[in-house]
Design a protein around this motif. Structure first.
Motif, mmCIF file in Angstrom:
data_model
loop_
_atom_site.group_PDB
_atom_site.id
_atom_site.type_symbol
_atom_site.label_atom_id
_atom_site.label_comp_id
_atom_site.label_asym_id
_atom_site.label_seq_id
_atom_site.Cartn_x
_atom_site.Cartn_y
_atom_site.Cartn_z
ATOM 1 N N SER A 68 -47.081 -38.221 -19.555
ATOM 2 C CA SER A 68 -47.189 -37.898 -18.132
ATOM 3 C C SER A 68 -46.610 -39.016 -17.284
ATOM 4 O O SER A 68 -45.890 -38.771 -16.311
ATOM 5 N N SER A 69 -46.898 -40.262 -17.677
ATOM 6 C CA SER A 69 -46.350 -41.416 -16.951
ATOM 7 C C SER A 69 -44.832 -41.473 -17.080
ATOM 8 O O SER A 69 -44.117 -41.763 -16.116
ATOM 9 N N THR A 70 -44.336 -41.166 -18.280
ATOM 10 C CA THR A 70 -42.883 -41.169 -18.500
ATOM 11 C C THR A 70 -42.200 -40.099 -17.659
ATOM 12 O O THR A 70 -41.155 -40.339 -17.048
ATOM 13 N N LEU A 71 -42.802 -38.902 -17.621
ATOM 14 C CA LEU A 71 -42.225 -37.814 -16.834
ATOM 15 C C LEU A 71 -42.245 -38.151 -15.343
ATOM 16 O O LEU A 71 -41.289 -37.864 -14.616
ATOM 17 N N LEU A 72 -43.331 -38.783 -14.887
ATOM 18 C CA LEU A 72 -43.395 -39.217 -13.493
ATOM 19 C C LEU A 72 -42.319 -40.264 -13.216
ATOM 20 O O LEU A 72 -41.689 -40.257 -12.153
ATOM 21 N N ASN A 73 -42.105 -41.146 -14.172
ATOM 22 C CA ASN A 73 -41.063 -42.163 -14.037
ATOM 23 C C ASN A 73 -39.689 -41.518 -13.878
ATOM 24 O O ASN A 73 -38.866 -41.934 -13.051
ATOM 25 N N LEU A 74 -39.451 -40.489 -14.690
ATOM 26 C CA LEU A 74 -38.186 -39.756 -14.582
ATOM 27 C C LEU A 74 -38.052 -39.083 -13.224
ATOM 28 O O LEU A 74 -36.980 -39.092 -12.610
ATOM 29 N N LEU A 75 -39.150 -38.503 -12.745
ATOM 30 C CA LEU A 75 -39.136 -37.815 -11.457
ATOM 31 C C LEU A 75 -38.861 -38.794 -10.322
ATOM 32 O O LEU A 75 -38.080 -38.512 -9.410
ATOM 33 N N LEU A 76 -39.495 -39.964 -10.387
ATOM 34 C CA LEU A 76 -39.280 -40.973 -9.343
ATOM 35 C C LEU A 76 -37.865 -41.537 -9.385
ATOM 36 O O LEU A 76 -37.363 -42.045 -8.386
ATOM 37 N N GLY A 77 -37.233 -41.437 -10.556
ATOM 38 C CA GLY A 77 -35.860 -41.906 -10.670
ATOM 39 C C GLY A 77 -34.826 -40.871 -10.283
ATOM 40 O O GLY A 77 -33.632 -41.155 -10.283
ATOM 41 N N SER A 78 -35.284 -39.643 -9.968
ATOM 42 C CA SER A 78 -34.358 -38.588 -9.552
ATOM 43 C C SER A 78 -34.140 -38.656 -8.047
ATOM 44 O O SER A 78 -34.552 -39.610 -7.399
ATOM 45 N N LEU A 81 -33.450 -33.889 -3.731
ATOM 46 C CA LEU A 81 -33.188 -32.472 -3.981
ATOM 47 C C LEU A 81 -33.955 -31.988 -5.208
ATOM 48 O O LEU A 81 -34.496 -30.881 -5.224
ATOM 49 N N THR A 82 -34.004 -32.815 -6.244
ATOM 50 C CA THR A 82 -34.739 -32.458 -7.460
ATOM 51 C C THR A 82 -36.224 -32.330 -7.173
ATOM 52 O O THR A 82 -36.885 -31.394 -7.626
ATOM 53 N N VAL A 83 -36.760 -33.270 -6.416
ATOM 54 C CA VAL A 83 -38.188 -33.247 -6.082
ATOM 55 C C VAL A 83 -38.528 -32.027 -5.239
ATOM 56 O O VAL A 83 -39.540 -31.353 -5.463
ATOM 57 N N ARG A 86 -39.422 -27.978 -6.222
ATOM 58 C CA ARG A 86 -40.740 -27.491 -6.627
ATOM 59 C C ARG A 86 -41.770 -27.846 -5.568
ATOM 60 O O ARG A 86 -41.630 -28.845 -4.867
ATOM 61 N N SER A 87 -42.806 -27.028 -5.504
ATOM 62 C CA SER A 87 -43.893 -27.339 -4.579
ATOM 63 C C SER A 87 -44.704 -28.514 -5.127
ATOM 64 O O SER A 87 -44.611 -28.858 -6.312
ATOM 65 N N ILE A 88 -45.500 -29.123 -4.257
ATOM 66 C CA ILE A 88 -46.334 -30.259 -4.681
ATOM 67 C C ILE A 88 -47.263 -29.841 -5.808
ATOM 68 O O ILE A 88 -47.438 -30.568 -6.799
ATOM 69 N N GLN A 89 -47.875 -28.655 -5.685
ATOM 70 C CA GLN A 89 -48.812 -28.196 -6.708
ATOM 71 C C GLN A 89 -48.115 -27.915 -8.033
ATOM 72 O O GLN A 89 -48.684 -28.141 -9.105
ATOM 73 N N GLU A 90 -46.885 -27.454 -8.002
ATOM 74 C CA GLU A 90 -46.127 -27.236 -9.241
ATOM 75 C C GLU A 90 -45.834 -28.557 -9.937
ATOM 76 O O GLU A 90 -45.908 -28.656 -11.169
ATOM 77 N N ILE A 91 -45.511 -29.568 -9.144
ATOM 78 C CA ILE A 91 -45.252 -30.894 -9.725
ATOM 79 C C ILE A 91 -46.533 -31.470 -10.318
ATOM 80 O O ILE A 91 -46.532 -32.012 -11.432
ATOM 81 N N ILE A 92 -47.644 -31.348 -9.582
ATOM 82 C CA ILE A 92 -48.925 -31.841 -10.094
ATOM 83 C C ILE A 92 -49.291 -31.132 -11.392
ATOM 84 O O ILE A 92 -49.732 -31.761 -12.363
ATOM 85 N N TRP A 93 -49.114 -29.805 -11.425
ATOM 86 C CA TRP A 93 -49.402 -29.030 -12.640
ATOM 87 C C TRP A 93 -48.529 -29.515 -13.803
ATOM 88 O O TRP A 93 -49.015 -29.710 -14.918
ATOM 89 N N ASP A 300 -37.563 -48.436 -12.936
ATOM 90 C CA ASP A 300 -38.204 -49.438 -13.778
ATOM 91 C C ASP A 300 -38.311 -50.777 -13.058
ATOM 92 O O ASP A 300 -37.902 -51.809 -13.564
ATOM 93 N N ASN A 301 -38.837 -50.754 -11.860
ATOM 94 C CA ASN A 301 -39.032 -51.998 -11.130
ATOM 95 C C ASN A 301 -40.118 -52.836 -11.781
ATOM 96 O O ASN A 301 -41.101 -52.324 -12.294
ATOM 97 N N SER A 302 -39.923 -54.131 -11.737
ATOM 98 C CA SER A 302 -40.948 -55.024 -12.259
ATOM 99 C C SER A 302 -42.166 -54.993 -11.350
ATOM 100 O O SER A 302 -42.072 -54.913 -10.130
ATOM 101 N N LEU A 303 -43.348 -55.052 -11.989
ATOM 102 C CA LEU A 303 -44.579 -55.089 -11.211
ATOM 103 C C LEU A 303 -45.076 -56.524 -11.059
ATOM 104 O O LEU A 303 -46.260 -56.763 -10.849
ATOM 105 N N GLY A 304 -44.162 -57.477 -11.209
ATOM 106 C CA GLY A 304 -44.545 -58.866 -11.041
ATOM 107 C C GLY A 304 -44.799 -59.195 -9.575
ATOM 108 O O GLY A 304 -44.774 -58.344 -8.700
ATOM 109 N N LYS A 305 -45.051 -60.467 -9.316
ATOM 110 C CA LYS A 305 -45.351 -60.907 -7.959
ATOM 111 C C LYS A 305 -44.146 -60.652 -7.055
ATOM 112 O O LYS A 305 -43.008 -60.930 -7.429
#
Length: 556
Positions: A68-78, A81-83, A86-93, A300-305
């Motif tokens: 799920s985290s990987t798929l979200l990562n892919l979605l955030l990298g799109s 138009l791709t986002v 789909r409706s918000i509920q379809e993405i959540i599902w 894939d941004n670093s979550l460092g300081k």
């Protein structure tokens, strides 16, 4: 009992007794010994199965969370138009229930089927030793009925599961619609309409869930009925063709095995239905994954300081021969845009609604990808610029989203508590004209603001959005109608504060209130996606009568 004991067991049974060193024992002791061995075997089989089942479920659940985290990562990298496809509920599902269906519903059921197949092989092997004819009849009866049930029920099951998934998504969407538009619904007196709509969807959901449960129960009762028929058939054939002693032994073995075979066949048949049903329910997830795989850009941004110095970043924007069309919309396009936005300048974009202002900004920010041409920020494509210098670009949209949290949490959205210096946050609050707002709240900056900022006014919500954009000390700041909800006095103060940022920040502003861009270094006027005039405020005023009319109407 003694009559049965006087008979010699069948060849395969006798060989098994010899293998177990039980051939010299009497029947009573043989039965006791085999019963104890079978009980021990089944006990350890159950314990091991329970242990492995727990391990497998934990593994699948954690794999589902990771996927799920990987798929979200892919979605955030799109892109946008791709986002927006789909409706918000379809993405959540797709990211939650759909992923769970794939791992637990499909893979989990597959592993359970393999376990039951192994159990059947062991049971059929035992029956084969006792009597070949009985084994063949048993296999024919149970496997045939399992296949028949699977083929007759699967299409209806898949269709019902697919319908249920769509209904659940529609219910969530309608509920979300009610909450987000409560004021309009209340004023129009349409509460009962939505109550009936949601009630109808819930009824359809209940009916589909009941149908799925009923389909699963059909198999249970059919297999139970076949079990009774099978027992009667075996009894008849055994007493007709075998000696009474052998017949009783075979029948006993069949009944004992059938009590294990029938549930295993039932679980396999239901497991196959579960796999197909979950595959139908997870279709949205499969479709999303297939689409994202075609154009993957992992975010894939670093979550460092956070590094707010942005070493090497040049706040210059170069646009060359930019063209863009929305898919399926032939009436609008961005056409042949050429621009250079110099560092530490105030750049404004104006035009009528629908002229392409926000689309141009989305292209500059990398939220949309151009059909042709190029955009460079600090001599790098926008998406790469953001990855290399996260926070160097600040953006305030027309409608600011606020989470159900505190003022502090909304200003520092995306950062851990304490990750940004308090001095920086205090300075940001001052620039965004939020000091008086926070002072009047019960708990200051730690005050809860409600879902979507419901406890604040429109102008206060907008100022929090501005503070959020400023808190990373951006080198480029983009404001898309960011002051439309402010009163004139607050807007003037905020505009003056933002203008002071020009010494270190490139400003890009979209505004309908022309007074806010009067001091811009460069203004471009868009019409149907094309630049029809550019220059200073006074230059554009002279070049374009339409702009002059707007100025006169606003009495600037």
């Amino acid at each position: 009992f003694y009559g049965v004991a006087s008979k010699k067991p069948g060849d395969r049974t006798y060989k098994l007794l010899e293998f177990l060193n039980l051939s010299n024992f009497n029947l009573k002791h043989q039965i006791i010994a085999i019963g104890i061995m079978a009980s021990v075997f089944l006990f350890f089989k159950s314990v091991i199965s329970l242990y492995l089942n727990r391990k497998v479920l934990y593994f699948l659940s954690r794999s589902a969370a990771k996927s799920s985290s990987t798929l979200l990562n892919l979605l955030l990298g799109s892109n946008l138009l791709t986002v927006n496809k789909r409706s918000i509920q379809e993405i959540i599902w797709s990211l939650t229930t759909g992923i769970q269906m794939i791992f637990v519903g499909i893979l989990g059921a597959s592993l359970s089927i393999l376990t039951d197949i192994l159990l059947l092989l062991i049971l059929f092997s035992g029956l084969f030793i006792a009597d070949l004819f009985t084994t063949l009849i048993t296999i024919a009866i149970f496997v045939s009925i399992g296949l028949i049930l699977n083929f007759t029920m699967r299409n209806h099951y898949i269709k019902t599961q697919s319908i249920l998934s769509r209904i659940l998504i529609a219910t969530n969407e309608k509920t979300n619609e009610v909450i987000l538009s409560f004021r309009e619904i209340f004023v129009r007196g349409r509460q009962l309409f939505y109550a009936h709509e949601i009630s109808s969807l819930r009824k359809q959901s209940a009916d589909s869930s009941a149908e799925i449960a009923f389909l699963q129960n059909i198999s249970k009762y059919v297999i139970e009925l076949i079990l009774v028929i099978g027992i009667l058939l075996i009894i008849g054939t055994q007493f007709a063709t075998q000696s009474p002693g052998r017949a009783v032994g075979v029948i006993s073995i069949f009944i004992a095995s059938a009590t294990r075979i029938a549930p295993a066949i039932l679980r396999i048949q239901q497991g196959l239905l579960t796999i197909r049903g979950n595959a139908a329910g997870a279709k949205l997830t499969f479709d999303l994954l297939a689409e994202l795989k075609q154009d993957i850009k992992i975010f894939d941004n670093s979550l460092g300081k956070p590094d707010l110095n942005y070493q090497g970043f040049n706040p210059e924007i170069i646009i060359r021969n930019l063209n863009f069309k929305y898919p399926g919309n032939s009436e609008f396009e961005i056409k042949n845009i050429d621009l250079e936005i110099k560092p530490q300048t105030f750049f404004a974009i104006v035009g009528k609604s629908g002229s392409g202002k926000s689309t141009l900004v989305d292209l500059i920010l990398g939220i949309l990808q151009p059909d042709s041409g190029k955009i460079l920020i600090s001599n790098t494509e926008p998406s790469e610029t953001i990855k290399r210098w996260p926070g160097a670009i600040g953006y305030v949209p027309q409608e600011v989203f606020l989470q159900n949290g505190t003022v502090y949490e909304n200003i520092t959205q995306g950062f851990e508590v304490g990750e940004l210096p308090n001095e920086l946050i205090e300075n940001t609050v001052q620039v965004a004209q939020l000091t008086n707002v926070i002072d009047n709240l019960n708990n200051g900056i730690q005050s809860q603001i409600g879902d979507r900022g419901s406890k604040l006014s429109g102008g206060q919500r907008q100022r929090i959005g501005i503070a959020r954009a400023l808190v990373t000390k951006p080198k480029i700041l983009v404001l898309d109608e960011a002051t439309s909800s402010l009163d004139s006095d607050t807007e003037n103060k905020l505009s003056n504060e933002i203008l002071t940022l020009k010494r270190s920040t490139t400003l890009i502003v979209i505004a309908h209130r022309l007074s806010t861009i009067k001091n811009a270094d460069t203004i471009i006027y868009l019409e149907k996606g094309a630049i029809v005039a550019s220059g200073t405020f006074e230059q554009v005023r002279k070049l374009l009568p339409e702009f002059e009319n707007q100025i006169n109407q606003m009495k600037i």
